[in-house]
Design an enzyme around this catalytic site. Structure first.
Site, PDB file in Angstrom:
ATOM      1  N   ASP A 219       5.662   4.626  -2.269  1.00 15.81           N
ATOM      2  CA  ASP A 219       6.565   5.773  -2.353  1.00 15.81           C
ATOM      3  C   ASP A 219       6.064   6.976  -1.549  1.00 15.81           C
ATOM      4  O   ASP A 219       6.840   7.849  -1.173  1.00 15.81           O
ATOM      5  CB  ASP A 219       6.760   6.162  -3.821  1.00 15.81           C
ATOM      6  CG  ASP A 219       7.425   5.050  -4.613  1.00 15.81           C
ATOM      7  OD1 ASP A 219       8.501   4.593  -4.198  1.00 15.81           O
ATOM      8  OD2 ASP A 219       6.854   4.615  -5.632  1.00 15.81           O
ATOM      9  N   GLY A 220       4.755   7.024  -1.264  1.00 12.65           N
ATOM     10  CA  GLY A 220       4.196   8.185  -0.570  1.00 12.65           C
ATOM     11  C   GLY A 220       4.739   8.390   0.820  1.00 12.65           C
ATOM     12  O   GLY A 220       4.940   9.523   1.261  1.00 12.65           O
ATOM     13  N   GLU A 224       6.843  11.660   2.597  1.00 12.49           N
ATOM     14  CA  GLU A 224       6.583  12.299   3.891  1.00 12.49           C
ATOM     15  C   GLU A 224       7.867  12.404   4.715  1.00 12.49           C
ATOM     16  O   GLU A 224       8.158  13.444   5.310  1.00 12.49           O
ATOM     17  CB  GLU A 224       5.554  11.490   4.684  1.00 12.49           C
ATOM     18  CG  GLU A 224       4.122  11.644   4.243  1.00 12.49           C
ATOM     19  CD  GLU A 224       3.164  11.000   5.242  1.00 12.49           C
ATOM     20  OE1 GLU A 224       3.525  10.897   6.430  1.00 12.49           O
ATOM     21  OE2 GLU A 224       2.069  10.603   4.835  1.00 12.49           O
ATOM     22  N   ARG A 323      -7.145   1.205  -5.274  1.00  9.53           N
ATOM     23  CA  ARG A 323      -5.981   0.832  -4.460  1.00  9.53           C
ATOM     24  C   ARG A 323      -6.098  -0.583  -3.900  1.00  9.53           C
ATOM     25  O   ARG A 323      -5.088  -1.285  -3.736  1.00  9.53           O
ATOM     26  CB  ARG A 323      -5.828   1.840  -3.322  1.00  9.53           C
ATOM     27  CG  ARG A 323      -4.725   1.520  -2.347  1.00  9.53           C
ATOM     28  CD  ARG A 323      -4.563   2.605  -1.303  1.00  9.53           C
ATOM     29  NE  ARG A 323      -3.976   3.796  -1.891  1.00  9.53           N
ATOM     30  CZ  ARG A 323      -2.680   3.979  -2.071  1.00  9.53           C
ATOM     31  NH1 ARG A 323      -1.825   3.036  -1.712  1.00  9.53           N
ATOM     32  NH2 ARG A 323      -2.219   5.086  -2.596  1.00  9.53           N
TER      33      ARG A 323
END
Length: 565
Positions: A219-220, A224, A323
């Site tokens: 989702d990051g 952006e 991660r």
């Protein structure tokens, strides 16, 4: 093989589709195997021709078709031509009771005459008709016509090679690339090289060259892209560029939400990727709500997913160190944070949504309910499956902990609808910034129509505007991509570690709101303000850490566009 004399000629153009087609073709690999093939507006039916009774018939729904192509054979001496249709129907999973989309290819050889060009022309006629009928079925789903990405479209696909377990590029080439080729979707692949690379790119790129921007990441990266679009001088036009998501990260919340909105059976991992790739190929576009978020530094961000403080933000940010293990990082982070549960002190205020009154039995809904939005939206057309009612314990907690002032309208706004002034045109012709008409300055008190939660100890505050906050966390079962709501949750201090864990386990099935937990409060709101008193902590927006301090937010319904089916 001669053409069947009973084959009807194509009818006149009708609603974008040339009528029923019928033909007899041979198998691609064996000329002795013949099929009768018929095409209607809704299905492609294939039946093997044989002398034995009980001929096998297979029917493919055209809503499951992503494309069809016609071509010559590899042998120059072959007078025949070929057409191949690509379907992704739901089929039973291997060794599982569930179903998922699986690829099926149907190929036929056309040899009606000895003229190769005539055969190719016939194959192209079939391929064109199948594509047209498939597009028409998709745009008519649920009896409503939807917006569709222009065909042929030009798509920019941004891939973060480090997202998730660092396999986004391999997942794209292994699962999505071939599907896009089958659907005849031309694309340009852009590999992001550093943080905010995508933001910088879309802030400057000539968007007239692209019909959609697609993100292959978590989702990051979409966070952006959205903020890069909103930082442009032509933001009002730029943010109308359809946005697509292909899950390649750890959380993949928006991808899971879009899959849920399509009313498809639950899917995870590669099955979720296949589902999102299929929806990208279909190219239907709906609306997407965005939330304008103001930070203490007067910086403004735009969010599509969530605003979190406390437990959820801690897990989001602190689990970054795990991660490399993929989505299981959130489970690891949850267990670590449960072991040393934190409590935060702060103030919370929000503008609640005034629920429409329940209609008496026998009333005519069509005359009393508000009309539907004037923009076509696949996402908004799907019915909410679960709209929870507050339990008595929740209501008593809310009444005990908060103060409700009278429901006067705020200047330029009301509780029932946002009358946001979207933008103004300056004298130089440029579009000014989006106006947040529901929000006062952060150093000013909230309007009297807001609900103020008295100074409180919180375990978490979570504002969500999609159905999922992770692939396996179904936060708001009744949410839609463009429902115009912020779904606000908060959990107060005093909840035990086992009870908090049970809440998140229940969230996997969307059952947490029915758990009767006295520490959980859920409200539908249009705007909110959070003022942390605890001096240290974390606030995350769409899973990304932002500066810690007072923050406020307002929903902007349908501001962006989303490829969602």
């Amino acid at each position: 093989m001669e053409k069947d004399a009973s084959e009807p000629e194509p009818s006149r153009q009708r609603n974008g589709f040339v009528g029923v087609l019928y033909g007899e073709f041979t198998d691609m690999l064996n000329d002795r195997v013949r099929y009768s093939v018929s095409l209607t507006e809704s299905a492609l039916t294939i039946q093997r021709i044989s002398s034995s009774p009980g001929r096998t018939k297979v029917v493919f729904n055209l809503t499951d078709c992503v494309g069809c192509r016609a071509y010559k054979g590899p042998d120059s001496s072959d007078v025949g031509a070929y057409f191949t249709a690509y379907f992704y129907p739901f089929k039973r999973r291997w060794m599982s009771a569930g179903v998922a989309r699986q690829r099926v290819e149907q190929c036929f050889r056309v040899a009606l005459v000895q003229d190769p060009l005539a055969n190719l022309h016939e194959a192209e006629r079939w391929a064109h008709a199948i594509r047209d009928a498939s597009a028409l079925q998709a745009s008519r789903r649920d009896g409503v016509m939807y917006t569709e990405v222009r065909r042929p479209c030009r798509v920019m696909i941004l891939v973060n090679p480090h997202s998730g377990r660092g396999q986004a590029l391999q997942l794209f080439t292994g699962h999505v690339q071939g599907m896009l080729t089958e659907a005849a979707v031309p694309y340009t692949l852009v590999i992001t090289e550093h943080q905010n690379h995508a933001r910088e790119l879309v802030r400057k790129v000539d968007l007239s060259q692209w019909d959609a921007l697609v993100i292959m990441s978590g989702d990051g990266l979409l966070f952006e892209v959205i903020n890069g679009l909103m930082e442009r001088e032509d933001w009002q036009e730029a943010i109308q560029t359809p946005l697509g998501i292909l899950p390649g990260g750890s959380g993949n919340a928006l991808a899971a939400s879009i899959h849920h909105y399509s009313q498809s059976p639950p899917a995870w991992n590669e099955e979720l990727l296949l589902s999102c790739g299929f929806m990208l190929c279909k190219g239907l576009v709906g609306s997407l709500d965005l939330v304008s978020i103001h930070l203490a530094s007067r910086r403004r961000l735009f969010s599509f997913l969530s605003l979190a403080w406390g437990f959820v933000a801690d897990v989001d940010i602190e689990s970054e160190k795990y991660r490399h293990v993929g989505a299981i990082r959130f489970l690891m982070g949850t267990l670590v944070r449960l072991a040393s549960l934190r409590v935060y002190q702060g103030r919370l205020a929000y503008l609640p949504v005034k629920e429409a009154p329940k209609l008496p039995k026998g009333s005519i809904k069509a005359h009393l309910e508000p009309s539907t939005p004037n923009h076509p939206s696949l996402c908004s057309s799907l019915p909410c499956q679960f709209v929870p009612n507050s339990s008595p314990s929740q209501n008593s907690l809310h009444n005990r902990k908060s103060t409700n002032s009278n429901q006067n309208t705020i200047s330029n706004s009301s509780n029932n609808a946002i009358t946001t002034k979207r933008s103004e045109t300056q004298s130089d012709g440029k579009t000014s910034a989006l106006v947040d008409s529901l929000l006062p300055e952060l150093d000013q008190p909230v309007p009297e129509s807001w609900t103020v939660v008295k100074e409180e100890d919180f375990v978490l505050v979570l504002a969500v505007y999609q159905s999922h906050i992770a692939e396996d966390l179904w936060a708001v079962p009744g949410a839609m991509a463009d429902d115009g709501l912020i779904h606000l949750f908060y959990v107060t201090a005093g909840i035990s570690r086992p009870a908090l864990l049970r809440l998140f386990l229940a969230m996997e099935k969307g059952a947490h709101l029915a758990s009767g937990c006295p520490h959980l409060v859920y409200e539908k709101v249009k705007a909110l303000r959070l003022e942390p008193i605890t001096p240290h902590g974390m606030i995350s927006v769409d899973g990304e850490m932002v500066e810690y301090g007072p923050v406020q937010a307002q929903i902007h319904p349908g501001l962006a566009r989303l490829v969602c089916g």
